[in-house]
Design an enzyme around this catalytic site. Sequence first.
Site, mmCIF file in Angstrom:
data_model
loop_
_atom_site.group_PDB
_atom_site.id
_atom_site.type_symbol
_atom_site.label_atom_id
_atom_site.label_comp_id
_atom_site.label_asym_id
_atom_site.label_seq_id
_atom_site.Cartn_x
_atom_site.Cartn_y
_atom_site.Cartn_z
ATOM 1 N N TYR A 1 -17.417 -41.714 -23.919
ATOM 2 C CA TYR A 1 -18.502 -42.414 -24.597
ATOM 3 C C TYR A 1 -18.468 -42.098 -26.089
ATOM 4 O O TYR A 1 -18.724 -42.972 -26.912
ATOM 5 C CB TYR A 1 -19.853 -42.019 -23.994
ATOM 6 C CG TYR A 1 -20.040 -42.517 -22.584
ATOM 7 C CD1 TYR A 1 -20.440 -43.823 -22.333
ATOM 8 C CD2 TYR A 1 -19.801 -41.679 -21.495
ATOM 9 C CE1 TYR A 1 -20.599 -44.287 -21.030
ATOM 10 C CE2 TYR A 1 -19.962 -42.136 -20.195
ATOM 11 C CZ TYR A 1 -20.352 -43.439 -19.974
ATOM 12 O OH TYR A 1 -20.501 -43.890 -18.692
ATOM 13 N N ASN B 1 -23.642 -53.851 -19.180
ATOM 14 C CA ASN B 1 -22.557 -54.821 -19.105
ATOM 15 C C ASN B 1 -22.801 -55.771 -17.932
ATOM 16 O O ASN B 1 -22.837 -55.341 -16.786
ATOM 17 C CB ASN B 1 -21.224 -54.077 -18.917
ATOM 18 C CG ASN B 1 -20.069 -54.985 -18.607
ATOM 19 O OD1 ASN B 1 -20.099 -56.175 -18.873
ATOM 20 N ND2 ASN B 1 -19.033 -54.412 -18.017
ATOM 21 N N CYS C 1 -16.184 -51.549 -17.947
ATOM 22 C CA CYS C 1 -17.059 -50.433 -18.302
ATOM 23 C C CYS C 1 -16.780 -49.205 -17.439
ATOM 24 O O CYS C 1 -17.130 -48.084 -17.818
ATOM 25 C CB CYS C 1 -18.523 -50.853 -18.196
ATOM 26 S SG CYS C 1 -18.990 -51.568 -16.630
ATOM 27 N N HIS C 2 -16.086 -49.388 -16.314
ATOM 28 C CA HIS C 2 -15.742 -48.260 -15.449
ATOM 29 C C HIS C 2 -14.719 -47.331 -16.103
ATOM 30 O O HIS C 2 -14.530 -46.203 -15.649
ATOM 31 C CB HIS C 2 -15.231 -48.753 -14.091
ATOM 32 C CG HIS C 2 -14.014 -49.617 -14.169
ATOM 33 N ND1 HIS C 2 -14.090 -50.984 -14.427
ATOM 34 C CD2 HIS C 2 -12.696 -49.332 -14.033
ATOM 35 C CE1 HIS C 2 -12.862 -51.485 -14.435
ATOM 36 N NE2 HIS C 2 -12.000 -50.498 -14.196
ATOM 37 N N GLU D 1 -6.632 -48.622 -10.157
ATOM 38 C CA GLU D 1 -5.821 -48.923 -11.341
ATOM 39 C C GLU D 1 -4.670 -47.924 -11.478
ATOM 40 O O GLU D 1 -3.551 -48.315 -11.800
ATOM 41 C CB GLU D 1 -6.693 -48.943 -12.589
ATOM 42 C CG GLU D 1 -7.618 -50.140 -12.613
ATOM 43 C CD GLU D 1 -8.444 -50.272 -13.882
ATOM 44 O OE1 GLU D 1 -8.232 -49.492 -14.842
ATOM 45 O OE2 GLU D 1 -9.303 -51.180 -13.928
#
Length: 179
Positions: free
Chosen positions: A98, A121, A129-130, A156
């Site tokens: 962040y 979001n 946003c993850h 991912e």
Amino acid sequence: MIYYKRIESPLGKLLLTSDRRSLTGLYLAGQKYFPQQTEIWQEASQLELFMQTQEQLEEYFACQRQYFGLPLDPQGTEFQQRVWQLLRKIPFGETISYGTLAQRVGQPNAARAVGAANGRNPIAIIIPCHRVIAGNGKLTGYAGGIDRKQWLLDRERLSLDRQQLSLNIACPEVVVGAV
């Protein structure tokens, strides 16, 4: 008019919303800030944009897609829009803090404000946003729940590992279908 479609995913039910031209929302069931359906909502299961979105999500969940090619129109404040634009620049399979995101927005002391914008979001997964985590590397603050955030990040990484190793490492099969 807000057009919508509900679909199944490995993360549970998803709600897609659109103005017919662009995707305006992708929400996980039970997430914080889930929109309330009103009389201006109309189901549009056969909307071409929803069909494209569903197809691209299926490919993403099957470790066959890293980027989404959809017209997006998330609604928010100017600050939120800046944060969401920067989220889209975080590479697939990577994370940032962040604090780093706050620096990229040009407000290095605004990590909390960035976190709040990140949490609002309206297009989860596609606006990633993850991929934003705490400065100490821990998972925090995902409107859809930490378990889902972990699942997306693991998925991912699996996709990248599979690609980098050039092996046929099986990506666990998932089924996404209309509800």
